[in-house]
Design a protein around this motif. Structure first.
Motif, mmCIF file in Angstrom:
data_model
loop_
_atom_site.group_PDB
_atom_site.id
_atom_site.type_symbol
_atom_site.label_atom_id
_atom_site.label_comp_id
_atom_site.label_asym_id
_atom_site.label_seq_id
_atom_site.Cartn_x
_atom_site.Cartn_y
_atom_site.Cartn_z
ATOM 1 N N PHE A 162 -25.386 -6.769 -46.180
ATOM 2 C CA PHE A 162 -24.658 -7.401 -47.287
ATOM 3 C C PHE A 162 -24.471 -6.395 -48.424
ATOM 4 N N LEU A 163 -25.563 -5.760 -48.837
ATOM 5 C CA LEU A 163 -25.485 -4.833 -49.969
ATOM 6 C C LEU A 163 -24.629 -3.611 -49.659
ATOM 7 N N SER A 164 -24.755 -3.065 -48.466
ATOM 8 C CA SER A 164 -23.969 -1.867 -48.152
ATOM 9 C C SER A 164 -22.471 -2.175 -48.154
ATOM 10 N N PHE A 165 -22.083 -3.335 -47.627
ATOM 11 C CA PHE A 165 -20.659 -3.690 -47.654
ATOM 12 C C PHE A 165 -20.208 -4.070 -49.055
ATOM 13 N N ALA A 166 -21.074 -4.684 -49.824
ATOM 14 C CA ALA A 166 -20.721 -5.009 -51.217
ATOM 15 C C ALA A 166 -20.486 -3.728 -52.013
ATOM 16 N N TYR A 167 -21.406 -2.772 -51.899
ATOM 17 C CA TYR A 167 -21.250 -1.510 -52.629
ATOM 18 C C TYR A 167 -20.004 -0.759 -52.175
ATOM 19 N N CYS A 168 -19.761 -0.760 -50.880
ATOM 20 C CA CYS A 168 -18.582 -0.085 -50.341
ATOM 21 C C CYS A 168 -17.305 -0.735 -50.880
ATOM 22 N N GLY A 169 -17.266 -2.065 -50.885
ATOM 23 C CA GLY A 169 -16.082 -2.776 -51.381
ATOM 24 C C GLY A 169 -15.840 -2.555 -52.862
ATOM 25 N N VAL A 170 -16.897 -2.529 -53.648
ATOM 26 C CA VAL A 170 -16.756 -2.289 -55.086
ATOM 27 C C VAL A 170 -16.299 -0.852 -55.331
ATOM 28 N N ALA A 171 -16.855 0.095 -54.576
ATOM 29 C CA ALA A 171 -16.435 1.498 -54.712
ATOM 30 C C ALA A 171 -14.968 1.657 -54.317
ATOM 31 N N ASP A 172 -14.560 0.996 -53.228
ATOM 32 C CA ASP A 172 -13.143 1.033 -52.826
ATOM 33 C C ASP A 172 -12.255 0.502 -53.942
ATOM 34 N N PHE A 173 -12.661 -0.643 -54.527
ATOM 35 C CA PHE A 173 -11.866 -1.229 -55.605
ATOM 36 C C PHE A 173 -11.762 -0.275 -56.795
ATOM 37 N N ALA A 174 -12.870 0.359 -57.164
ATOM 38 C CA ALA A 174 -12.854 1.296 -58.296
ATOM 39 C C ALA A 174 -11.883 2.445 -58.036
ATOM 40 N N GLN A 175 -11.872 2.958 -56.817
ATOM 41 C CA GLN A 175 -10.945 4.041 -56.478
ATOM 42 C C GLN A 175 -9.491 3.553 -56.492
ATOM 43 N N ILE A 176 -9.272 2.351 -55.981
ATOM 44 C CA ILE A 176 -7.918 1.780 -55.970
ATOM 45 C C ILE A 176 -7.441 1.562 -57.406
ATOM 46 N N LEU A 177 -8.321 1.058 -58.251
ATOM 47 C CA LEU A 177 -7.967 0.844 -59.654
ATOM 48 C C LEU A 177 -7.663 2.163 -60.340
ATOM 49 N N GLU A 178 -8.439 3.189 -60.039
ATOM 50 C CA GLU A 178 -8.181 4.507 -60.625
ATOM 51 C C GLU A 178 -6.815 5.051 -60.182
ATOM 52 N N ARG A 179 -6.501 4.885 -58.906
ATOM 53 C CA ARG A 179 -5.218 5.383 -58.386
ATOM 54 C C ARG A 179 -4.027 4.574 -58.901
ATOM 55 N N ASN A 180 -4.214 3.273 -59.121
ATOM 56 C CA ASN A 180 -3.101 2.394 -59.449
ATOM 57 C C ASN A 180 -3.097 1.881 -60.877
ATOM 58 N N GLY A 181 -4.079 2.267 -61.656
ATOM 59 C CA GLY A 181 -4.171 1.781 -63.031
ATOM 60 C C GLY A 181 -2.936 2.101 -63.850
ATOM 61 N N ALA A 182 -2.358 3.258 -63.613
ATOM 62 C CA ALA A 182 -1.162 3.655 -64.367
ATOM 63 C C ALA A 182 0.008 2.718 -64.069
ATOM 64 N N SER A 183 0.094 2.246 -62.827
ATOM 65 C CA SER A 183 1.169 1.314 -62.457
ATOM 66 C C SER A 183 1.031 -0.001 -63.211
ATOM 67 N N VAL A 184 -0.205 -0.492 -63.309
ATOM 68 C CA VAL A 184 -0.445 -1.736 -64.035
ATOM 69 C C VAL A 184 -0.266 -1.508 -65.536
ATOM 70 N N ALA A 185 -0.741 -0.372 -66.032
ATOM 71 C CA ALA A 185 -0.611 -0.061 -67.458
ATOM 72 C C ALA A 185 0.861 0.109 -67.855
ATOM 73 N N ARG A 186 1.688 0.474 -66.891
ATOM 74 C CA ARG A 186 3.124 0.636 -67.129
ATOM 75 C C ARG A 186 3.738 -0.659 -67.667
ATOM 76 N N TYR A 187 3.159 -1.782 -67.298
ATOM 77 C CA TYR A 187 3.668 -3.089 -67.735
ATOM 78 C C TYR A 187 3.777 -3.155 -69.249
ATOM 79 N N GLY A 188 2.733 -2.746 -69.965
ATOM 80 C CA GLY A 188 2.737 -2.806 -71.417
ATOM 81 C C GLY A 188 3.820 -1.940 -72.030
ATOM 82 N N LYS A 189 4.081 -0.790 -71.427
ATOM 83 C CA LYS A 189 5.096 0.118 -71.948
ATOM 84 C C LYS A 189 6.504 -0.394 -71.666
ATOM 85 N N LEU A 190 6.699 -0.972 -70.475
ATOM 86 C CA LEU A 190 8.041 -1.450 -70.110
ATOM 87 C C LEU A 190 8.375 -2.781 -70.735
ATOM 88 N N ASP A 191 7.348 -3.571 -71.014
ATOM 89 C CA ASP A 191 7.574 -4.919 -71.543
ATOM 90 C C ASP A 191 7.884 -4.927 -73.038
#
Length: 170
Positions: free
Chosen positions: A140-169
């Motif tokens: 349970f813990l190993s998959f939880a940590y892996c999933g949270v780490a994956d999410f953190a990396q995805i957020l780092e890679r895609n944060g600019a796309s989401v942040a773009r909303y404030g600039k375009l809006d």
């Protein structure tokens, strides 16, 4: 039928399916990560900044039965383009900005689910059909940590796309 607390719209597919089954279902870290994804997806779809018939239909699907939600998730992650102006008109800028992150995040959870099922099947086969509590906790813990780490990396890679909303809006 299992009694599971929670909001069905945010439950993993496996957990929602277990509500209709007499079999015992052990909630996993992957179920929790899926729930986290569905909360994020809900926030992107139900963002009040946009109204359209297409978005209204998508919202109905997200809030509907699990097969409708899965269909809506597919539409969000595979059919909405982050670049098409027609998708911006139909689904709104916020969902369009979130789409790349949601697509990558969903793919990550699907991959993690497959890995979890393989590991669980292998462990069960080697332990007379039952996984002991220490092994289950470690799994349970190993998959939880892996999933949270994956999410953190995805957020780092895609944060600019989401942040773009404030600039375009503005």
């Amino acid at each position: 039928m299992a009694l599971v607390p929670g909001t069905p719209e945010f439950m993993s597919y496996g957990l929602r399916k277990s509500l209709r089954s007499p079999k015992t279902y052990v909630q996993s870290a992957v179920d929790n990560l899926s729930s986290f994804y569905y909360v994020g997806q809900w926030a992107a779809v139900f963002n009040p900044s946009h109204r359209s018939d297409m978005l209204k239909d998508l919202r109905s699907c997200i809030a509907g039965p699990s097969t409708w939600r899965e269909s809506a998730t597919y539409r969000i992650t595979s059919q909405i383009s982050p670049k098409l102006s027609s998708d911006r008109r139909d689904y709104g800028l916020f969902l369009q900005c979130c789409q790349p992150m949601l697509a990558e995040w969903q793919n990550s959870i699907i991959s993690l689910t497959h890995q979890f099922l393989l590991v669980t099947e292998e462990l069960t086969a080697h332990s007379d059909g039952k996984i002991d509590s220490d092994t289950h906790r470690s799994l349970f813990l190993s998959f939880a940590y892996c999933g949270v780490a994956d999410f953190a990396q995805i957020l780092e890679r895609n944060g600019a796309s989401v942040a773009r909303y404030g600039k375009l809006d503005s």
